[in-house]
Scaffold this motif. Structure first.
Motif, PDB file in Angstrom:
ATOM      1  N   ASN A  18       4.138 -24.782 -11.356  1.00  0.00           N
ATOM      2  CA  ASN A  18       4.249 -23.510 -12.086  1.00  0.00           C
ATOM      3  C   ASN A  18       3.007 -22.649 -11.937  1.00  0.00           C
ATOM      4  O   ASN A  18       3.074 -21.434 -12.096  1.00  0.00           O
ATOM      5  CB  ASN A  18       4.547 -23.760 -13.566  1.00  0.00           C
ATOM      6  CG  ASN A  18       5.994 -24.117 -13.798  1.00  0.00           C
ATOM      7  OD1 ASN A  18       6.856 -23.854 -12.961  1.00  0.00           O
ATOM      8  ND2 ASN A  18       6.262 -24.735 -14.930  1.00  0.00           N
ATOM      9  N   GLU A  19       1.857 -23.257 -11.628  1.00  0.00           N
ATOM     10  CA  GLU A  19       0.666 -22.458 -11.358  1.00  0.00           C
ATOM     11  C   GLU A  19       0.798 -21.729 -10.023  1.00  0.00           C
ATOM     12  O   GLU A  19       0.320 -20.612  -9.864  1.00  0.00           O
ATOM     13  CB  GLU A  19      -0.582 -23.341 -11.307  1.00  0.00           C
ATOM     14  CG  GLU A  19      -0.985 -23.917 -12.648  1.00  0.00           C
ATOM     15  CD  GLU A  19      -2.209 -24.811 -12.530  1.00  0.00           C
ATOM     16  OE1 GLU A  19      -3.023 -24.603 -11.604  1.00  0.00           O
ATOM     17  OE2 GLU A  19      -2.340 -25.724 -13.357  1.00  0.00           O
ATOM     18  N   VAL A  20       1.453 -22.362  -9.039  1.00  0.00           N
ATOM     19  CA  VAL A  20       1.578 -21.792  -7.704  1.00  0.00           C
ATOM     20  C   VAL A  20       2.808 -20.907  -7.595  1.00  0.00           C
ATOM     21  O   VAL A  20       2.748 -19.773  -7.126  1.00  0.00           O
ATOM     22  CB  VAL A  20       1.642 -22.909  -6.642  1.00  0.00           C
ATOM     23  CG1 VAL A  20       1.815 -22.311  -5.256  1.00  0.00           C
ATOM     24  CG2 VAL A  20       0.391 -23.772  -6.715  1.00  0.00           C
ATOM     25  N   PHE A  21       3.945 -21.438  -8.019  1.00  0.00           N
ATOM     26  CA  PHE A  21       5.207 -20.701  -7.971  1.00  0.00           C
ATOM     27  C   PHE A  21       5.482 -20.216  -9.393  1.00  0.00           C
ATOM     28  O   PHE A  21       5.526 -21.019 -10.310  1.00  0.00           O
ATOM     29  CB  PHE A  21       6.344 -21.599  -7.493  1.00  0.00           C
ATOM     30  CG  PHE A  21       6.117 -22.167  -6.127  1.00  0.00           C
ATOM     31  CD1 PHE A  21       6.396 -21.430  -4.991  1.00  0.00           C
ATOM     32  CD2 PHE A  21       5.622 -23.459  -5.972  1.00  0.00           C
ATOM     33  CE1 PHE A  21       6.182 -21.955  -3.737  1.00  0.00           C
ATOM     34  CE2 PHE A  21       5.408 -23.998  -4.719  1.00  0.00           C
ATOM     35  CZ  PHE A  21       5.683 -23.241  -3.590  1.00  0.00           C
ATOM     36  N   MET A  51      -7.471 -34.016  -6.250  1.00  0.00           N
ATOM     37  CA  MET A  51      -7.504 -32.616  -5.839  1.00  0.00           C
ATOM     38  C   MET A  51      -6.133 -31.978  -5.771  1.00  0.00           C
ATOM     39  O   MET A  51      -6.017 -30.809  -5.413  1.00  0.00           O
ATOM     40  CB  MET A  51      -8.182 -32.496  -4.476  1.00  0.00           C
ATOM     41  CG  MET A  51      -9.648 -32.876  -4.511  1.00  0.00           C
ATOM     42  SD  MET A  51     -10.482 -32.646  -2.940  1.00  0.00           S
ATOM     43  CE  MET A  51      -9.651 -33.865  -1.923  1.00  0.00           C
ATOM     44  N   GLY A  52      -5.053 -32.740  -6.062  1.00  0.00           N
ATOM     45  CA  GLY A  52      -3.733 -32.143  -5.972  1.00  0.00           C
ATOM     46  C   GLY A  52      -2.630 -33.169  -6.041  1.00  0.00           C
ATOM     47  O   GLY A  52      -2.785 -34.232  -6.647  1.00  0.00           O
ATOM     48  N   ILE A  53      -1.511 -32.832  -5.383  1.00  0.00           N
ATOM     49  CA  ILE A  53      -0.330 -33.685  -5.459  1.00  0.00           C
ATOM     50  C   ILE A  53       0.327 -33.797  -4.090  1.00  0.00           C
ATOM     51  O   ILE A  53       0.162 -32.939  -3.220  1.00  0.00           O
ATOM     52  CB  ILE A  53       0.711 -33.145  -6.462  1.00  0.00           C
ATOM     53  CG1 ILE A  53       1.173 -31.734  -6.072  1.00  0.00           C
ATOM     54  CG2 ILE A  53       0.148 -33.164  -7.871  1.00  0.00           C
ATOM     55  CD1 ILE A  53       2.343 -31.228  -6.893  1.00  0.00           C
ATOM     56  N   ILE A  54       1.101 -34.861  -3.924  1.00  0.00           N
ATOM     57  CA  ILE A  54       1.977 -35.033  -2.775  1.00  0.00           C
ATOM     58  C   ILE A  54       3.348 -35.391  -3.328  1.00  0.00           C
ATOM     59  O   ILE A  54       3.469 -36.292  -4.160  1.00  0.00           O
ATOM     60  CB  ILE A  54       1.490 -36.151  -1.833  1.00  0.00           C
ATOM     61  CG1 ILE A  54       0.097 -35.843  -1.304  1.00  0.00           C
ATOM     62  CG2 ILE A  54       2.480 -36.347  -0.686  1.00  0.00           C
ATOM     63  CD1 ILE A  54      -0.534 -37.004  -0.534  1.00  0.00           C
ATOM     64  N   LEU A  55       4.382 -34.668  -2.874  1.00  0.00           N
ATOM     65  CA  LEU A  55       5.758 -34.967  -3.268  1.00  0.00           C
ATOM     66  C   LEU A  55       6.482 -35.519  -2.052  1.00  0.00           C
ATOM     67  O   LEU A  55       6.571 -34.849  -1.017  1.00  0.00           O
ATOM     68  CB  LEU A  55       6.452 -33.707  -3.795  1.00  0.00           C
ATOM     69  CG  LEU A  55       5.948 -33.258  -5.165  1.00  0.00           C
ATOM     70  CD1 LEU A  55       6.260 -31.793  -5.415  1.00  0.00           C
ATOM     71  CD2 LEU A  55       6.572 -34.118  -6.250  1.00  0.00           C
ATOM     72  N   ARG A  56       6.967 -36.750  -2.182  1.00  0.00           N
ATOM     73  CA  ARG A  56       7.594 -37.451  -1.062  1.00  0.00           C
ATOM     74  C   ARG A  56       9.092 -37.629  -1.278  1.00  0.00           C
ATOM     75  O   ARG A  56       9.561 -37.759  -2.410  1.00  0.00           O
ATOM     76  CB  ARG A  56       6.968 -38.834  -0.885  1.00  0.00           C
ATOM     77  CG  ARG A  56       5.531 -38.788  -0.450  1.00  0.00           C
ATOM     78  CD  ARG A  56       4.979 -40.186  -0.171  1.00  0.00           C
ATOM     79  NE  ARG A  56       3.633 -40.134   0.352  1.00  0.00           N
ATOM     80  CZ  ARG A  56       3.340 -39.951   1.643  1.00  0.00           C
ATOM     81  NH1 ARG A  56       4.305 -39.852   2.534  1.00  0.00           N
ATOM     82  NH2 ARG A  56       2.092 -39.899   2.035  1.00  0.00           N
ATOM     83  N   ARG A  71     -11.818 -25.358  -5.123  1.00  0.00           N
ATOM     84  CA  ARG A  71     -12.695 -24.181  -5.239  1.00  0.00           C
ATOM     85  C   ARG A  71     -11.909 -22.882  -5.468  1.00  0.00           C
ATOM     86  O   ARG A  71     -12.122 -21.867  -4.817  1.00  0.00           O
ATOM     87  CB  ARG A  71     -13.581 -24.045  -3.998  1.00  0.00           C
ATOM     88  CG  ARG A  71     -14.599 -25.170  -3.878  1.00  0.00           C
ATOM     89  CD  ARG A  71     -15.562 -24.956  -2.716  1.00  0.00           C
ATOM     90  NE  ARG A  71     -14.950 -25.030  -1.409  1.00  0.00           N
ATOM     91  CZ  ARG A  71     -14.750 -26.159  -0.734  1.00  0.00           C
ATOM     92  NH1 ARG A  71     -15.128 -27.300  -1.223  1.00  0.00           N
ATOM     93  NH2 ARG A  71     -14.185 -26.129   0.455  1.00  0.00           N
ATOM     94  N   GLY A  72     -10.975 -22.943  -6.420  1.00  0.00           N
ATOM     95  CA  GLY A  72     -10.253 -21.734  -6.810  1.00  0.00           C
ATOM     96  C   GLY A  72      -9.127 -21.325  -5.898  1.00  0.00           C
ATOM     97  O   GLY A  72      -8.545 -20.258  -6.077  1.00  0.00           O
ATOM     98  N   CYS A  73      -8.786 -22.160  -4.901  1.00  0.00           N
ATOM     99  CA  CYS A  73      -7.702 -21.827  -3.977  1.00  0.00           C
ATOM    100  C   CYS A  73      -6.653 -22.934  -3.953  1.00  0.00           C
ATOM    101  O   CYS A  73      -6.995 -24.121  -4.017  1.00  0.00           O
ATOM    102  CB  CYS A  73      -8.227 -21.654  -2.551  1.00  0.00           C
ATOM    103  SG  CYS A  73      -9.281 -20.224  -2.353  1.00  0.00           S
ATOM    104  N   TYR A  74      -5.398 -22.543  -3.843  1.00  0.00           N
ATOM    105  CA  TYR A  74      -4.319 -23.489  -3.618  1.00  0.00           C
ATOM    106  C   TYR A  74      -4.036 -23.543  -2.132  1.00  0.00           C
ATOM    107  O   TYR A  74      -4.025 -22.516  -1.459  1.00  0.00           O
ATOM    108  CB  TYR A  74      -3.039 -23.049  -4.338  1.00  0.00           C
ATOM    109  CG  TYR A  74      -3.157 -23.038  -5.838  1.00  0.00           C
ATOM    110  CD1 TYR A  74      -3.128 -24.222  -6.561  1.00  0.00           C
ATOM    111  CD2 TYR A  74      -3.293 -21.849  -6.534  1.00  0.00           C
ATOM    112  CE1 TYR A  74      -3.244 -24.228  -7.941  1.00  0.00           C
ATOM    113  CE2 TYR A  74      -3.408 -21.834  -7.914  1.00  0.00           C
ATOM    114  CZ  TYR A  74      -3.382 -23.021  -8.609  1.00  0.00           C
ATOM    115  OH  TYR A  74      -3.496 -23.016  -9.974  1.00  0.00           O
ATOM    116  N   ARG A  75      -3.806 -24.740  -1.610  1.00  0.00           N
ATOM    117  CA  ARG A  75      -3.413 -24.891  -0.211  1.00  0.00           C
ATOM    118  C   ARG A  75      -2.116 -25.669  -0.190  1.00  0.00           C
ATOM    119  O   ARG A  75      -2.036 -26.779  -0.728  1.00  0.00           O
ATOM    120  CB  ARG A  75      -4.480 -25.635   0.586  1.00  0.00           C
ATOM    121  CG  ARG A  75      -4.140 -25.754   2.048  1.00  0.00           C
ATOM    122  CD  ARG A  75      -5.312 -26.340   2.834  1.00  0.00           C
ATOM    123  NE  ARG A  75      -5.033 -26.321   4.254  1.00  0.00           N
ATOM    124  CZ  ARG A  75      -4.324 -27.266   4.888  1.00  0.00           C
ATOM    125  NH1 ARG A  75      -3.845 -28.282   4.233  1.00  0.00           N
ATOM    126  NH2 ARG A  75      -4.108 -27.179   6.189  1.00  0.00           N
TER     127      ARG A  75
END
Ligand SMILES: [Zn+2]
Length: 91
Positions: A18-21, A51-56, A71-75
């Motif tokens: 929800n932060e990204v989409f 640092m994030g997530i992986i959806l498999r 550092r303030g960016c989504y990849r």
């Protein structure tokens, strides 16, 4: 600790998604590049890390969605997904 200790279902990724989409992403349909399965994001298997997530894919274990927040960016790496179908009525 092994991978099973870090695994949840994809609904647990709802906060970061929800932060990204800016709509309810867990209902969007993914098509897996490994086995062709079409599943909602909420039915993928979530592996979290610092640092994030992986959806498999629950069927073949291909990583469909990788999201890092550094550092303030989504990849986003969506290379394991053939298609992402988002209902136009999702809010
Ligand atoms: Zn698959």
């Amino acid at each position: 600790m092994d991978d099973n200790d870090l695994r949840l279902d994809g609904n647990a990724a709802g906060g970061l998604l929800n932060e990204v989409f800016r709509f309810e992403m867990t209902a969007a349909a993914t098509t897996c590049s490994g086995c062709g399965a079409i599943k909602p994001v909420g039915e993928l298997m979530l592996y979290g890390h610092g640092m994030g997530i992986i959806l498999r894919c629950a069927g073949c274990d291909v990583a469909l969605i990788r999201i890092t927040h550094i550092r303030g960016c989504y990849r986003l790496d969506l290379s394991g997904m053939i298609c992402l179908q988002i209902d136009a009525d999702i809010q």
